[in-house]
Design a protein around this motif. Sequence first.
Motif, PDB file in Angstrom:
ATOM      1  N   ARG A 156      54.719  71.316 -37.347  1.00 19.68           N
ATOM      2  CA  ARG A 156      55.772  70.463 -37.902  1.00 19.68           C
ATOM      3  C   ARG A 156      55.150  69.436 -38.842  1.00 19.68           C
ATOM      4  NH1 ARG A 156      60.900  68.766 -37.075  1.00 19.68           N
ATOM      5  NH2 ARG A 156      61.256  70.280 -35.420  1.00 19.68           N
ATOM      6  N   THR A 157      55.802  69.210 -39.971  1.00 17.56           N
ATOM      7  CA  THR A 157      55.293  68.249 -40.956  1.00 17.56           C
ATOM      8  C   THR A 157      56.213  67.044 -41.147  1.00 17.56           C
ATOM      9  OG1 THR A 157      56.350  69.461 -42.777  1.00 17.56           O
ATOM     10  CG2 THR A 157      54.061  70.044 -42.222  1.00 17.56           C
ATOM     11  N   ARG A 158      57.436  67.115 -40.646  1.00 17.44           N
ATOM     12  CA  ARG A 158      58.369  65.999 -40.827  1.00 17.44           C
ATOM     13  C   ARG A 158      59.496  66.081 -39.797  1.00 17.44           C
ATOM     14  NH1 ARG A 158      58.651  69.575 -44.952  1.00 17.44           N
ATOM     15  NH2 ARG A 158      60.589  70.756 -45.202  1.00 17.44           N
ATOM     16  N   PHE A 163      69.354  56.907 -38.526  1.00 16.17           N
ATOM     17  CA  PHE A 163      69.163  55.478 -38.273  1.00 16.17           C
ATOM     18  C   PHE A 163      70.150  54.679 -39.116  1.00 16.17           C
ATOM     19  CE2 PHE A 163      66.962  51.391 -39.082  1.00 16.17           C
ATOM     20  CZ  PHE A 163      66.786  50.976 -37.771  1.00 16.17           C
ATOM     21  N   SER A 164      70.878  53.780 -38.457  1.00 18.31           N
ATOM     22  CA  SER A 164      71.857  52.914 -39.144  1.00 18.31           C
ATOM     23  C   SER A 164      72.832  53.728 -39.993  1.00 18.31           C
ATOM     24  CB  SER A 164      71.127  51.886 -40.022  1.00 18.31           C
ATOM     25  OG  SER A 164      70.351  51.026 -39.232  1.00 18.31           O
ATOM     26  N   ASN A 165      73.354  54.791 -39.369  1.00 16.21           N
ATOM     27  CA  ASN A 165      74.342  55.648 -40.025  1.00 16.21           C
ATOM     28  C   ASN A 165      73.806  56.342 -41.279  1.00 16.21           C
ATOM     29  OD1 ASN A 165      76.408  55.011 -38.147  1.00 16.21           O
ATOM     30  ND2 ASN A 165      76.780  53.080 -39.243  1.00 16.21           N
ATOM     31  N   LYS A 166      72.480  56.474 -41.360  1.00 22.43           N
ATOM     32  CA  LYS A 166      71.862  57.163 -42.485  1.00 22.43           C
ATOM     33  C   LYS A 166      70.875  58.198 -41.960  1.00 22.43           C
ATOM     34  CE  LYS A 166      72.130  53.165 -45.596  1.00 22.43           C
ATOM     35  NZ  LYS A 166      71.344  52.224 -46.443  1.00 22.43           N
ATOM     36  N   LEU A 167      70.567  59.174 -42.794  1.00 28.69           N
ATOM     37  CA  LEU A 167      69.566  60.182 -42.470  1.00 28.69           C
ATOM     38  C   LEU A 167      68.411  60.072 -43.447  1.00 28.69           C
ATOM     39  CD1 LEU A 167      71.848  63.313 -41.887  1.00 28.69           C
ATOM     40  CD2 LEU A 167      70.720  61.934 -40.134  1.00 28.69           C
ATOM     41  N   PHE A 168      67.207  60.188 -42.937  1.00 26.98           N
ATOM     42  CA  PHE A 168      66.038  60.218 -43.812  1.00 26.98           C
ATOM     43  C   PHE A 168      64.939  61.022 -43.130  1.00 26.98           C
ATOM     44  CE2 PHE A 168      65.247  56.640 -41.025  1.00 26.98           C
ATOM     45  CZ  PHE A 168      63.885  56.681 -40.777  1.00 26.98           C
ATOM     46  N   THR A 169      63.954  61.444 -43.893  1.00 23.05           N
ATOM     47  CA  THR A 169      62.853  62.226 -43.333  1.00 23.05           C
ATOM     48  C   THR A 169      61.651  61.326 -43.062  1.00 23.05           C
ATOM     49  OG1 THR A 169      62.074  62.812 -45.555  1.00 23.05           O
ATOM     50  CG2 THR A 169      63.543  64.360 -44.446  1.00 23.05           C
ATOM     51  N   LEU A 170      61.008  61.607 -41.950  1.00 25.91           N
ATOM     52  CA  LEU A 170      59.800  60.884 -41.574  1.00 25.91           C
ATOM     53  C   LEU A 170      58.655  61.895 -41.512  1.00 25.91           C
ATOM     54  CD1 LEU A 170      58.300  58.364 -40.427  1.00 25.91           C
ATOM     55  CD2 LEU A 170      59.005  59.140 -38.153  1.00 25.91           C
ATOM     56  N   ALA A 171      57.636  61.678 -42.314  1.00 23.41           N
ATOM     57  CA  ALA A 171      56.489  62.586 -42.344  1.00 23.41           C
ATOM     58  C   ALA A 171      55.649  62.406 -41.084  1.00 23.41           C
ATOM     59  CB  ALA A 171      55.639  62.327 -43.579  1.00 23.41           C
ATOM     60  N   VAL A 172      55.126  63.498 -40.563  1.00 22.69           N
ATOM     61  CA  VAL A 172      54.299  63.436 -39.359  1.00 22.69           C
ATOM     62  C   VAL A 172      53.062  62.583 -39.583  1.00 22.69           C
ATOM     63  CG1 VAL A 172      52.820  64.821 -37.840  1.00 22.69           C
ATOM     64  CG2 VAL A 172      55.131  65.589 -38.362  1.00 22.69           C
ATOM     65  N   ASN A 173      52.525  62.596 -40.798  1.00 27.61           N
ATOM     66  CA  ASN A 173      51.317  61.798 -41.054  1.00 27.61           C
ATOM     67  C   ASN A 173      51.575  60.300 -41.080  1.00 27.61           C
ATOM     68  OD1 ASN A 173      52.510  61.385 -43.573  1.00 27.61           O
ATOM     69  ND2 ASN A 173      51.138  62.799 -44.653  1.00 27.61           N
ATOM     70  N   GLU A 174      52.839  59.906 -40.921  1.00 25.29           N
ATOM     71  CA  GLU A 174      53.166  58.486 -40.800  1.00 25.29           C
ATOM     72  C   GLU A 174      53.270  58.041 -39.337  1.00 25.29           C
ATOM     73  OE1 GLU A 174      56.514  57.161 -43.178  1.00 25.29           O
ATOM     74  OE2 GLU A 174      56.278  58.904 -44.500  1.00 25.29           O
ATOM     75  N   ASN A 192      54.628  50.347 -37.698  1.00 26.16           N
ATOM     76  CA  ASN A 192      55.318  49.727 -36.561  1.00 26.16           C
ATOM     77  C   ASN A 192      56.842  49.789 -36.634  1.00 26.16           C
ATOM     78  OD1 ASN A 192      55.145  48.626 -34.012  1.00 26.16           O
ATOM     79  ND2 ASN A 192      55.053  46.510 -34.720  1.00 26.16           N
ATOM     80  N   LYS A 193      57.365  50.886 -37.168  1.00 26.21           N
ATOM     81  CA  LYS A 193      58.789  51.154 -37.079  1.00 26.21           C
ATOM     82  C   LYS A 193      59.026  52.111 -35.913  1.00 26.21           C
ATOM     83  CE  LYS A 193      59.770  48.928 -40.921  1.00 26.21           C
ATOM     84  NZ  LYS A 193      60.574  47.674 -40.948  1.00 26.21           N
ATOM     85  N   GLU A 194      60.166  51.956 -35.252  1.00 22.45           N
ATOM     86  CA  GLU A 194      60.440  52.780 -34.071  1.00 22.45           C
ATOM     87  C   GLU A 194      61.814  53.441 -34.196  1.00 22.45           C
ATOM     88  OE1 GLU A 194      61.243  51.786 -29.420  1.00 22.45           O
ATOM     89  OE2 GLU A 194      59.286  51.172 -30.210  1.00 22.45           O
ATOM     90  N   TYR A 195      61.851  54.762 -33.875  1.00 15.84           N
ATOM     91  CA  TYR A 195      63.088  55.513 -33.975  1.00 15.84           C
ATOM     92  C   TYR A 195      63.224  56.445 -32.767  1.00 15.84           C
ATOM     93  CZ  TYR A 195      62.325  54.110 -38.827  1.00 15.84           C
ATOM     94  OH  TYR A 195      62.070  53.384 -39.965  1.00 15.84           O
ATOM     95  N   VAL A 196      64.447  56.834 -32.484  1.00 20.88           N
ATOM     96  CA  VAL A 196      64.716  57.790 -31.407  1.00 20.88           C
ATOM     97  C   VAL A 196      64.653  59.203 -31.982  1.00 20.88           C
ATOM     98  CG1 VAL A 196      66.411  58.594 -29.719  1.00 20.88           C
ATOM     99  CG2 VAL A 196      66.165  56.151 -30.167  1.00 20.88           C
ATOM    100  N   LEU A 197      64.040  60.102 -31.218  1.00 22.20           N
ATOM    101  CA  LEU A 197      63.954  61.508 -31.607  1.00 22.20           C
ATOM    102  C   LEU A 197      64.685  62.372 -30.603  1.00 22.20           C
ATOM    103  CD1 LEU A 197      60.266  62.165 -32.706  1.00 22.20           C
ATOM    104  CD2 LEU A 197      62.276  62.002 -34.164  1.00 22.20           C
ATOM    105  N   ASP A 198      65.273  63.448 -31.086  1.00 21.37           N
ATOM    106  CA  ASP A 198      65.962  64.373 -30.196  1.00 21.37           C
ATOM    107  C   ASP A 198      65.017  65.506 -29.782  1.00 21.37           C
ATOM    108  OD1 ASP A 198      67.977  65.524 -28.740  1.00 21.37           O
ATOM    109  OD2 ASP A 198      68.836  66.609 -30.444  1.00 21.37           O
ATOM    110  N   PHE A 199      63.837  65.121 -29.277  1.00 25.47           N
ATOM    111  CA  PHE A 199      62.833  66.075 -28.829  1.00 25.47           C
ATOM    112  C   PHE A 199      62.197  65.555 -27.545  1.00 25.47           C
ATOM    113  CE2 PHE A 199      62.974  66.897 -33.357  1.00 25.47           C
ATOM    114  CZ  PHE A 199      62.839  68.268 -33.449  1.00 25.47           C
ATOM    115  N   ALA A 200      61.922  66.462 -26.617  1.00 21.16           N
ATOM    116  CA  ALA A 200      61.118  66.099 -25.448  1.00 21.16           C
ATOM    117  C   ALA A 200      59.651  66.134 -25.849  1.00 21.16           C
ATOM    118  CB  ALA A 200      61.376  67.074 -24.303  1.00 21.16           C
ATOM    119  N   LEU A 201      58.821  65.375 -25.133  1.00 20.36           N
ATOM    120  CA  LEU A 201      57.394  65.359 -25.446  1.00 20.36           C
ATOM    121  C   LEU A 201      56.763  66.742 -25.288  1.00 20.36           C
ATOM    122  CD1 LEU A 201      55.944  62.007 -24.017  1.00 20.36           C
ATOM    123  CD2 LEU A 201      56.654  62.561 -26.346  1.00 20.36           C
ATOM    124  N   ASP A 202      57.251  67.525 -24.324  1.00 22.83           N
ATOM    125  CA  ASP A 202      56.720  68.877 -24.145  1.00 22.83           C
ATOM    126  C   ASP A 202      56.931  69.702 -25.408  1.00 22.83           C
ATOM    127  OD1 ASP A 202      55.920  68.302 -21.582  1.00 22.83           O
ATOM    128  OD2 ASP A 202      57.682  69.175 -20.632  1.00 22.83           O
TER     129      ASP A 202
END
Length: 266
Positions: A156-158, A163-174, A192-202
């Motif tokens: 996975r790369t991104r 967030f805040s009723n918007k969608l954006f991509t977050l690169a894995v290298n960030e 130091n930005k924090e977001y919720v992901l719809d993925f389990a750590l596994d």
Amino acid sequence: MSKIKAAIIEDEVPAARLLHEMIQSLRPDWEVMILPGTIEESVEWFRSNPHPDILFLDIQLTDGNSFMFIEQARPDSMIVFTTAYDEYAVRAFTVNSIDYLLKPIHQERLLQTIERFENLSERYIRDFNRENRILEVLESLTDAQGLSTAENKRYRTRFLISFSNKLFTLAVNEVAYFYSENKLTFVVTKNNKEYVLDFALDKLSEQLDPDIFFRTNRQTLVCVDAIQRIEPYFLGKAVVHVIPPFKDKIIVSKDKISAFKVWLNY
């Protein structure tokens, strides 16, 4: 013919037990055992015990991927990989008569795998050098699927972030690290930005490059670039300090320390 011996290496205990029950229901005359779900413990078991005839091996283990286990243990067994990757990502697993099972595992598919093993096992034992066979499969898998440091990586790369009723991509290298809390998974970026992901750590552990990310414990998955320092902790454990700082201690257990050191020094 002597009794078939099968072994399961799976870091999720419920999944290991379910697979054990399924195999025993299909082949009650087999001797089926569940081995530790870590590379370190499983390698030690293979060094001191006769190898099983068939090994059901989860691709992503607690302390690394299964190819690290194969390189160290050199199992003299026919290997069946179990994985949550989609079929396209694991199509190379059929190379050299080695099979794979997609999670969740269905009994009909498991039966096909068992019958395939039974049909091939005698020829496999008679005609092939198993050690060379494993090395060939490792090369095929890593070259085709990017599961190690091959150039054509398919990790996975991104992420798509809401967030805040918007969608954006977050690169894995960030990403600095991921953590789970109250059944939610959070990603913390290097700024130091924090977001919720719809993925389990596994699931994240399977989709991210294992050279870059390490599952330090059940709660955290850390990027190597985020590690500031490591300090000894009680009973052979270690505390990992990251940037940006995590709100709690990131503790690596004694069982995972060896793999963690190997990963850091890779």
